[in-house]
Design an enzyme around this catalytic site. Structure first.
Site, mmCIF file in Angstrom:
data_model
loop_
_atom_site.group_PDB
_atom_site.id
_atom_site.type_symbol
_atom_site.label_atom_id
_atom_site.label_comp_id
_atom_site.label_asym_id
_atom_site.label_seq_id
_atom_site.Cartn_x
_atom_site.Cartn_y
_atom_site.Cartn_z
ATOM 1 N N CYS A 114 0.618 -1.031 0.337
ATOM 2 C CA CYS A 114 -0.084 -0.024 0.159
ATOM 3 C C CYS A 114 0.741 1.566 -0.127
ATOM 4 O O CYS A 114 0.276 2.181 -0.098
ATOM 5 C CB CYS A 114 -0.944 0.673 1.248
ATOM 6 N N HIS A 257 -3.175 6.807 1.936
ATOM 7 C CA HIS A 257 -4.313 5.867 1.541
ATOM 8 C C HIS A 257 -5.544 5.251 1.750
ATOM 9 O O HIS A 257 -5.896 5.394 3.604
ATOM 10 C CB HIS A 257 -3.028 3.880 2.199
ATOM 11 N N ASN A 287 -10.271 -0.450 -0.200
ATOM 12 C CA ASN A 287 -8.386 -0.256 -0.954
ATOM 13 C C ASN A 287 -8.269 -0.876 -1.871
ATOM 14 O O ASN A 287 -7.914 -1.997 -1.919
ATOM 15 C CB ASN A 287 -8.429 -1.677 0.519
HETATM 16 O O1 UT7 Z 1 -3.820 -1.111 3.020
HETATM 17 C C1 UT7 Z 1 -3.427 -2.351 3.881
HETATM 18 C C2 UT7 Z 1 -2.985 -2.454 4.855
HETATM 19 N N1 UT7 Z 1 -4.456 -2.730 5.446
HETATM 20 C C3 UT7 Z 1 -5.188 -2.222 6.856
HETATM 21 O O2 UT7 Z 1 -4.707 -0.550 6.838
HETATM 22 C C4 UT7 Z 1 -6.074 -2.741 7.512
HETATM 23 C C5 UT7 Z 1 -6.241 -2.918 8.898
HETATM 24 N N2 UT7 Z 1 -7.184 -3.445 9.296
HETATM 25 C C6 UT7 Z 1 -8.524 -3.321 9.837
HETATM 26 O O3 UT7 Z 1 -8.786 -2.329 8.468
HETATM 27 C C7 UT7 Z 1 -9.716 -3.781 10.004
HETATM 28 O O4 UT7 Z 1 -8.609 -4.911 11.229
HETATM 29 C C8 UT7 Z 1 -10.293 -4.619 9.647
HETATM 30 C C9 UT7 Z 1 -11.509 -4.289 8.837
HETATM 31 C C10 UT7 Z 1 -10.055 -5.599 8.653
HETATM 32 C C11 UT7 Z 1 -11.513 -5.623 10.670
HETATM 33 O O5 UT7 Z 1 -12.307 -4.812 11.039
HETATM 34 P P1 UT7 Z 1 -11.957 -4.670 12.951
HETATM 35 O O6 UT7 Z 1 -12.664 -4.120 13.601
HETATM 36 O O7 UT7 Z 1 -10.445 -4.992 13.005
HETATM 37 O O8 UT7 Z 1 -12.755 -6.066 13.251
HETATM 38 P P2 UT7 Z 1 -12.199 -7.822 13.668
HETATM 39 O O9 UT7 Z 1 -11.107 -8.804 13.161
HETATM 40 O O10 UT7 Z 1 -11.147 -7.217 15.302
HETATM 41 O O11 UT7 Z 1 -13.530 -7.843 14.717
HETATM 42 C C12 UT7 Z 1 -14.172 -7.459 15.156
HETATM 43 C C13 UT7 Z 1 -15.329 -8.255 15.278
HETATM 44 C C14 UT7 Z 1 -15.295 -9.915 15.845
HETATM 45 O O12 UT7 Z 1 -15.848 -10.586 16.189
HETATM 46 P P3 UT7 Z 1 -16.382 -10.757 17.603
HETATM 47 O O13 UT7 Z 1 -15.127 -11.337 18.019
HETATM 48 O O14 UT7 Z 1 -16.309 -9.173 18.274
HETATM 49 O O15 UT7 Z 1 -17.865 -10.959 17.875
HETATM 50 C C15 UT7 Z 1 -15.511 -10.521 14.456
HETATM 51 O O16 UT7 Z 1 -16.005 -11.627 13.987
HETATM 52 O O17 UT7 Z 1 -15.587 -7.838 13.908
HETATM 53 C C16 UT7 Z 1 -16.690 -9.272 13.156
HETATM 54 N N3 UT7 Z 1 -16.174 -9.357 11.978
HETATM 55 C C17 UT7 Z 1 -16.980 -9.541 11.368
HETATM 56 N N4 UT7 Z 1 -18.729 -8.917 11.387
HETATM 57 C C18 UT7 Z 1 -19.137 -9.180 9.944
HETATM 58 C C19 UT7 Z 1 -14.786 -9.335 11.465
HETATM 59 N N5 UT7 Z 1 -14.625 -9.558 10.124
HETATM 60 C C20 UT7 Z 1 -16.034 -9.417 9.678
HETATM 61 C C21 UT7 Z 1 -17.072 -8.437 9.043
HETATM 62 N N6 UT7 Z 1 -18.211 -8.821 8.960
HETATM 63 N N7 UT7 Z 1 -16.270 -8.846 7.460
#
Ligand code: UT7
Length: 330
Positions: A114, A257, A287
Site C-alpha cells: 500500500c 492511503h 482499498n
Molecule cells: O491497506 C493495507 C493495510 N491494511 C489495513 O490497514 C487494514 C487494517 N485493519 C482493518 O482495517 C480492520 O482490522 C478490519 C476492517 C480488517 C477488521 O475490522 P476490526 O474492527 O479490526 O474487526 P476484528 O477483526 O477485530 O473483528 C471484530 C468483530 C469480530 O467479532 P467478535 O469476535 O467481536 O464477536 C469479528 O468476528 O467483527 C467480526 N467481523 C465481522 N463481522 C461482519 C470480522 N469481520 C467481519 C465482517 N463482517 N466482514
C-alpha cells in the site's frame, strides 16, 4: 537541483461495481458492519479474465497522453507500484511501456504494497532532482480481486481494483518552490507475519497442495495491522510536518492511503486537520492498494489549486509506511 512537479494525473476504474449487499450474499457479513468498521460502501472489480493490472495502468497513463501534456516518445522513465503484477516477471512496468509504445525509457516495478505509490514517487522525484530524467510516469495499480478469497470475510470486504498515474517533470526557475519537497519512508519486516500471500513465491512454490489449501490469496490479521497503521501514519505525518515547520493551518490537503476510514480519521485528528481537508474516496473504491493515493489526487483535481500544500501518507504490507510533502503545481 530542480524539484519534481506533478504535471498531470490520469486514472482508470473498472465498470463493474461490487457493493456491500452483493458481498453479504457471498460471505458472512453485512453492509452496516462494513460501513461502520471501514467506511466502504462499494468497490470496483476488473471482471474480464483477459485483462490484468497492466491494462488498467495503460488506461490511466493514456489519459495523461490524451490531455496533450506529453506523448509516449517523451517518457524517459516509467515506474509501476503494484502488488498484483501481470506475472512474477517480467515487470508490469515493462508490459505497460510496451502496450503504450514507450520506447525511450527504462521501466521497473516497485513492490511496497500500500506504500508502493509513495516509494515510487520518491524514487521518480530523485531521478528528476539529479537531472537524469525529465518526463517520468509513476503509476499505482492493483487488481486486488486477482488475489482475494471471496469466501474470506476478513479481506474480501476491503479490497478493490483500480489504477492511477501521474506525470512528473522538473520545475522551471519560477516554479522552484513547488513540487515534491520532502519524504519520510520506512519499512519493518516484522509485518510479514500479519499480512502476506502464503504461497506462489520461492518459499512455498505453487503446487496442487498450495492451491487446494487456498494459499494464493491475501492473508491478513487485521487487528495488529490496524494498530500499526494508526500509530505509524500519525507519527510519519507529524515527522514531516515538524521537519518542514508546518502547522495544521499550513496544510491544504491530507492524501492518506484509503485502507480504512477509521485509520484516515485518526491520522487527520492527530495532525489537527478538519474533515474538509481530508481526501476521501474509500466509500466508492475500497482499498485499491498502490492506486489509492493517485486515485484521490485524480478525484480531487478540480478542487486543488496551484501552490496548495499536500501531505501524502500510507501504511501497508511489509510493513511499509511513509509520508511525502508536496506543493501542487497544476
Ligand atoms: O491497506 C493495507 C493495510 N491494511 C489495513 O490497514 C487494514 C487494517 N485493519 C482493518 O482495517 C480492520 O482490522 C478490519 C476492517 C480488517 C477488521 O475490522 P476490526 O474492527 O479490526 O474487526 P476484528 O477483526 O477485530 O473483528 C471484530 C468483530 C469480530 O467479532 P467478535 O469476535 O467481536 O464477536 C469479528 O468476528 O467483527 C467480526 N467481523 C465481522 N463481522 C461482519 C470480522 N469481520 C467481519 C465482517 N463482517 N466482514
Amino acid at each position: 537541483m530542480k524539484t519534481a512537479l506533478i504535471k498531470a494525473v490520469g486514472a482508470y476504474l473498472p465498470d463493474h461495481v461490487l457493493d456491500n449487499q452483493q458481498l453479504s450474499k457471498m460471505v458472512d457479513t453485512n453492509s452496516e458492519w462494513i460501513i461502520e468498521r471501514t467506511g466502504i460502501h462499494e468497490r470496483r472489480i476488473l471482471k474480464d479474465k483477459n485483462l490484468a493490472s497492466s491494462d488498467m495502468a495503460v488506461k490511466a497513463v493514456q489519459e495523461i497522453f490524451d490531455s496533450g501534456v506529453c506523448c509516449a516518445e517523451d517518457i524517459d522513465l516509467l515506474i509501476c507500484a503494484t502488488t498484483t503484477p501481470d506475472r512474477v516477471f517480467p515487470a508490469t512496468a515493462n508490459i505497460i511501456s510496451e502496450k503504450l509504445g514507450i520506447k525511450n525509457a527504462f521501466s521497473f516495478d516497485v513492490s511496497a504494497a500500500c506504500s508502493g505509490f509513495l516509494y515510487a514517487l520518491d524514487c521518480a522525484s530523485n531521478y528528476i532532482k539529479t537531472g537524469q530524467k525529465k518526463n517520468v510516469i509513476v503509476v499505482g495499480v492493483d487488481q486486488m480481486s486477482s488475489i482475494i478469497d471471496y469466501s474470506d470475510r476478513a479481506t474480501s470486504i476491503i479490497f478493490g481494483d483500480g489504477a492511477g498515474a501521474v506525470l512528473l517533470q522538473p520545475a522551471t526557475d519560477k516554479e522552484a518552490h513547488l513540487g515534491i519537497i520532502d519524504s519520510c519512508l520506512y519499512s519493518d519486516g516484522i509485518g510479514e507475519q500479519y499480512l502476506h500471500q502464503k504461497a506462489g513465491g520461492s518459499l512455498h512454490q505453487t503446487d496442487k497442495k498450495t492451491v487446494d489449501a487456498r494459499q494464493h490469496f491475501v492473508y491478513q490479521n487485521g487487528a495488529p495491522v490496524f494498530k500499526w497503521a494508526v500509530s505509524k501514519m500519525a507519527e510519519v505525518v507529524e515527522e514531516i510536518m515538524q521537519r518542514n515547520k508546518l502547522s495544521s493551518k499550513d496544510i491544504d490537503w491530507l492524501v492518506a492511503h484509503q485502507a480504512n476510514k477509521r485509520i484516515i480519521d485518526a491520522t487527520a485528528k492527530r495532525a489537527g486537520l478538519s474533515d474538509d481537508k481530508v481526501m476521501l474516496n474509500i466509500d466508492r473504491y475500497g482499498n485499491t492498494t498502490a492506486a489509492t493515493i493517485p486515485l484521490c489526487l485524480y478525484d480531487y483535481k478540480d478542487k486543488l489549486n496551484k501552490e496548495d500544500q499536500l501531505i501524502l501518507c500510507a501504511f501497508g504490507g511489509g510493513f511499509t509506511w511513509g509520508s511525502i510533502y508536496l506543493r501542487w503545481a497544476i
